[in-house]
Scaffold this active site. Structure first.
Site, PDB file in Angstrom:
ATOM      1  N   ASP A  40      -2.762 -16.626  -3.764  1.00 40.72           N
ATOM      2  CA  ASP A  40      -3.775 -17.109  -4.701  1.00 40.72           C
ATOM      3  C   ASP A  40      -4.364 -18.435  -4.238  1.00 40.72           C
ATOM      4  O   ASP A  40      -5.580 -18.639  -4.277  1.00 40.72           O
ATOM      5  CB  ASP A  40      -3.212 -17.209  -6.122  1.00 40.72           C
ATOM      6  CG  ASP A  40      -1.845 -17.879  -6.181  1.00 40.72           C
ATOM      7  OD1 ASP A  40      -1.214 -18.066  -5.130  1.00 40.72           O
ATOM      8  OD2 ASP A  40      -1.409 -18.220  -7.305  1.00 40.72           O
ATOM      9  N   ASP A  68      -5.877  -7.284   3.629  1.00 44.25           N
ATOM     10  CA  ASP A  68      -7.087  -6.522   3.345  1.00 44.25           C
ATOM     11  C   ASP A  68      -8.024  -7.328   2.453  1.00 44.25           C
ATOM     12  O   ASP A  68      -9.231  -7.439   2.712  1.00 44.25           O
ATOM     13  CB  ASP A  68      -6.695  -5.201   2.674  1.00 44.25           C
ATOM     14  CG  ASP A  68      -7.831  -4.188   2.648  1.00 44.25           C
ATOM     15  OD1 ASP A  68      -8.857  -4.410   3.314  1.00 44.25           O
ATOM     16  OD2 ASP A  68      -7.688  -3.162   1.970  1.00 44.25           O
ATOM     17  N   LYS A  71       3.575 -14.519  -1.198  1.00 41.27           N
ATOM     18  CA  LYS A  71       3.740 -14.844  -2.611  1.00 41.27           C
ATOM     19  C   LYS A  71       5.234 -14.967  -2.900  1.00 41.27           C
ATOM     20  O   LYS A  71       5.770 -14.404  -3.859  1.00 41.27           O
ATOM     21  CB  LYS A  71       3.085 -13.769  -3.488  1.00 41.27           C
ATOM     22  CG  LYS A  71       2.945 -14.149  -4.962  1.00 41.27           C
ATOM     23  CD  LYS A  71       2.086 -15.386  -5.196  1.00 41.27           C
ATOM     24  CE  LYS A  71       1.941 -15.671  -6.684  1.00 41.27           C
ATOM     25  NZ  LYS A  71       1.267 -16.964  -6.939  1.00 41.27           N
ATOM     26  N   TYR A 122       0.851  -1.196   0.000  1.00 37.37           N
ATOM     27  CA  TYR A 122       0.000   0.000   0.000  1.00 37.37           C
ATOM     28  C   TYR A 122       0.884   1.242   0.000  1.00 37.37           C
ATOM     29  O   TYR A 122       1.538   1.563   0.985  1.00 37.37           O
ATOM     30  CB  TYR A 122      -0.947  -0.002   1.195  1.00 37.37           C
ATOM     31  CG  TYR A 122      -2.225  -0.777   0.939  1.00 37.37           C
ATOM     32  CD1 TYR A 122      -2.475  -1.354  -0.301  1.00 37.37           C
ATOM     33  CD2 TYR A 122      -3.181  -0.932   1.926  1.00 37.37           C
ATOM     34  CE1 TYR A 122      -3.629  -2.061  -0.542  1.00 37.37           C
ATOM     35  CE2 TYR A 122      -4.350  -1.633   1.702  1.00 37.37           C
ATOM     36  CZ  TYR A 122      -4.573  -2.199   0.458  1.00 37.37           C
ATOM     37  OH  TYR A 122      -5.729  -2.897   0.214  1.00 37.37           O
TER      38      TYR A 122
END
Length: 360
Positions: free
Chosen positions: A223, A247, A190, A137
């Site tokens: 994912d 989030d 990830k 972010y």
């Protein structure tokens, strides 16, 4: 803070449905503390949001930040920063400003289904621990300005920042929370693609895990995690993730549990805590008595639990338990707002919860 002194709590109703759901949470907190044998808080309402722009020239006036520093905790209603006039619309939004100013690094978001509700996954009972100060972010990644920029009109670049100290403290928060629950932490990352940034997040979390041999640990790519949540949400206890991943997952988990209207959260540091519902300001239903106050109520209950744990105050912790039990009893008894399949207004639902809490 002593057990005998009433808490001093700041309250910022915010925009949209905020002036409906925040007072509802205040009523329930008062009832829960009284039922637990404690004094109700000394509430102080502070300007924030659209009305603050109109009367103070800022969505988050400096006087509000100064007053918050003297409070034991805060309730923050939703804000509709997308509707603010410029330059306020492009500035860091009020909740982001407060989180950054007080270094509220842990965003803790439970997702637990309601008996009598509309859960897609009725066995959901998990908590997402979201790192709140960096990650992907951009508004939290630089000392001044943001980590998002355009070198040409056709190229946009965003920085992601990951630091060992920030990862260590959010990981410790997750593992400490797991010790109060079912002793399991899932690291979401990830690292297979983002080997340096997300890879550092995974590695540091695993290092912290070595200090918690009583807590089971596993990890999943972001994912894959979305698929696992859909298929077997009940298998997960505490999930720890960087800012953006946390989030996204928390919104998904809220829907699995029944509705974003029941999704609570707190933003906390080692010595500060702010209750804030995970949902937005819902301007389309504002002022109509349709808003579901559950998320704001449960967020306030989390604040009471945080205060009770931090200050060794069993009455505050007891009040937190009474508050959640009262909310759940109301829904189980068939009183619910429209989004949960009921017909109760915001005020009628609040009346039902206060009655349940007071009944004990």
């Amino acid at each position: 803070m002593t057990v005998g002194r009433p808490y001093r709590l700041g309250v910022m109703p915010g925009d949209g449905i905020g002036p409906e759901i925040v007072p509802a949470a205040v009523r329930v907190v008062d009832a829960a503390l009284i039922a637990a044998g404690a004094q109700p808080p000394e509430w102080r309402e502070l300007p924030l949001g659209g009305s603050a722009i109109e009367h103070h020239g800022s969505a988050i006036p400096a006087t509000t930040l100064d007053a918050l520093a003297a409070m034991d905790g805060w309730l923050l209603g939703p804000h509709d920063s997308a509707a603010y006039p410029e330059p306020h619309r492009s500035a860091l939004n009020p909740s982001g400003t407060i989180r950054k100013h007080f270094d509220l690094y842990a965003n803790i978001r439970p997702a637990r289904a309601f008996e009598g509700g509309r859960a897609l996954a009725p066995d959901t009972d998990l908590v997402i621990v979201r790192e709140n100060t960096e990650g992907f972010y951009a508004d939290r990644n630089t000392f001044a300005g943001t980590g998002e920029y355009m070198p040409t009109p056709d190229v946009a670049i965003c920085m992601g920042v990951f630091t060992r100290p920030a990862i260590e403290r959010i990981a410790r928060t997750a593992f400490e929370l797991a010790r109060r629950r079912r002793h399991k932490v899932t690291i979401v990352h990830k690292a297979n693609v983002l080997q340096l940034t997300s890879g550092l997040f995974k590695r540091v979390c695993l290092e912290v895990a070595e200090g918690y041999p009583d807590v089971e640990v596993d990890d999943f790519h972001i994912d894959a995690m979305t698929v696992h949540l859909l298929r077997r949400a009940a298998d997960f206890d505490v999930l720890v993730a960087e800012n953006m991943f946390g989030d996204i997952l928390s919104d998904m988990a809220g829907e699995l549990a029944g509705s974003l209207g029941i999704a609570p959260s707190i933003n906390a540091s080692d010595d500060r805590c702010m209750a804030q519902a995970a949902h937005g300001s819902a301007p389309d239903i504002a002022g109509r008595g349709l808003a579901n106050p559950i998320a704001m109520m449960l967020s306030a209950g989390m604040l009471l639990d945080w205060l009770g744990t931090r200050h060794g105050n069993p009455r505050a912790a007891d009040a937190a338990g009474r508050l959640e039990a009262g909310v759940r009893a109301a829904v189980r008894g068939g009183v619910a707002t429209r989004d949960l399949g009921g017909s109760a207004s915001t005020d009628a639902f609040t009346d039902a919860v206060v009655a349940q809490v007071s009944r004990g």
